[in-house]
Design a protein around this motif. Sequence first.
Motif, PDB file in Angstrom:
ATOM      1  N   SER A  47      32.969   8.945  38.798  1.00  0.00           N
ATOM      2  CA  SER A  47      33.432  10.260  39.238  1.00  0.00           C
ATOM      3  C   SER A  47      33.108  10.433  40.719  1.00  0.00           C
ATOM      4  N   PRO A  48      33.876  11.258  41.424  1.00  0.00           N
ATOM      5  CA  PRO A  48      33.606  11.500  42.846  1.00  0.00           C
ATOM      6  C   PRO A  48      32.205  12.073  43.093  1.00  0.00           C
ATOM      7  N   ALA A  49      31.617  12.699  42.082  1.00  0.00           N
ATOM      8  CA  ALA A  49      30.254  13.222  42.228  1.00  0.00           C
ATOM      9  C   ALA A  49      29.224  12.100  42.288  1.00  0.00           C
ATOM     10  N   LYS A  50      29.548  10.946  41.690  1.00  0.00           N
ATOM     11  CA  LYS A  50      28.615   9.811  41.672  1.00  0.00           C
ATOM     12  C   LYS A  50      28.802   8.870  42.850  1.00  0.00           C
ATOM     13  N   ASP A  85      27.420   3.713  46.400  1.00  0.00           N
ATOM     14  CA  ASP A  85      28.831   3.561  46.048  1.00  0.00           C
ATOM     15  C   ASP A  85      29.072   2.178  45.448  1.00  0.00           C
ATOM     16  N   ARG A  86      28.545   1.163  46.102  1.00  0.00           N
ATOM     17  CA  ARG A  86      28.729  -0.216  45.627  1.00  0.00           C
ATOM     18  C   ARG A  86      28.147  -0.401  44.227  1.00  0.00           C
ATOM     19  N   ILE A  91      28.993  -1.385  38.534  1.00  0.00           N
ATOM     20  CA  ILE A  91      28.746  -1.046  37.135  1.00  0.00           C
ATOM     21  C   ILE A  91      30.063  -0.718  36.436  1.00  0.00           C
ATOM     22  N   ALA A  92      30.923   0.064  37.075  1.00  0.00           N
ATOM     23  CA  ALA A  92      32.214   0.429  36.479  1.00  0.00           C
ATOM     24  C   ALA A  92      33.078  -0.807  36.221  1.00  0.00           C
ATOM     25  N   VAL A  93      33.065  -1.770  37.142  1.00  0.00           N
ATOM     26  CA  VAL A  93      33.833  -3.010  36.953  1.00  0.00           C
ATOM     27  C   VAL A  93      33.291  -3.787  35.757  1.00  0.00           C
ATOM     28  N   MET A  94      31.967  -3.919  35.678  1.00  0.00           N
ATOM     29  CA  MET A  94      31.381  -4.663  34.568  1.00  0.00           C
ATOM     30  C   MET A  94      31.656  -3.961  33.232  1.00  0.00           C
TER      31      MET A  94
END
Length: 136
Positions: A47-50, A85-86, A91-94
Amino acid sequence: MSRRGGKLLLVAAMLLLGVSSTAAEDAQVNTIQDIFRHLLTCWRPPSPAKARPLDITVVVSFNRAGNILGHPRITYESAEASDNDRLQYRIAVMEALQRCTPMPFTDAMAGAAAGRPFAIQFRNRKTSPPTQERRA
């Protein structure tokens, strides 16, 4: 890669290896384009908040059964991204890879894709419209 960046990648890889995976869809993957489409159905950007939006590319290979072969490797991240951000995007990719594997290959595609590296781009930034040059 910086020492800190290496640690971020390690955390993301550990997340991938530590959780069992399930297929996202029952649709059979029969072409290279199907591989990309299937993986993108599993993509859930932070999310943009994260984290601020960024683009990220991962290189991954699969075995004949559709499981990940070896370790996925992040090969590109937007330059302006912060360490947070990275980490959030890694994490989202994994997690996307976890949701989509094992890849539901057809028999023919399993033989063609096995061991082959695929560079998967996850884009989350809006592209700016092309600028128009003015002629003097």
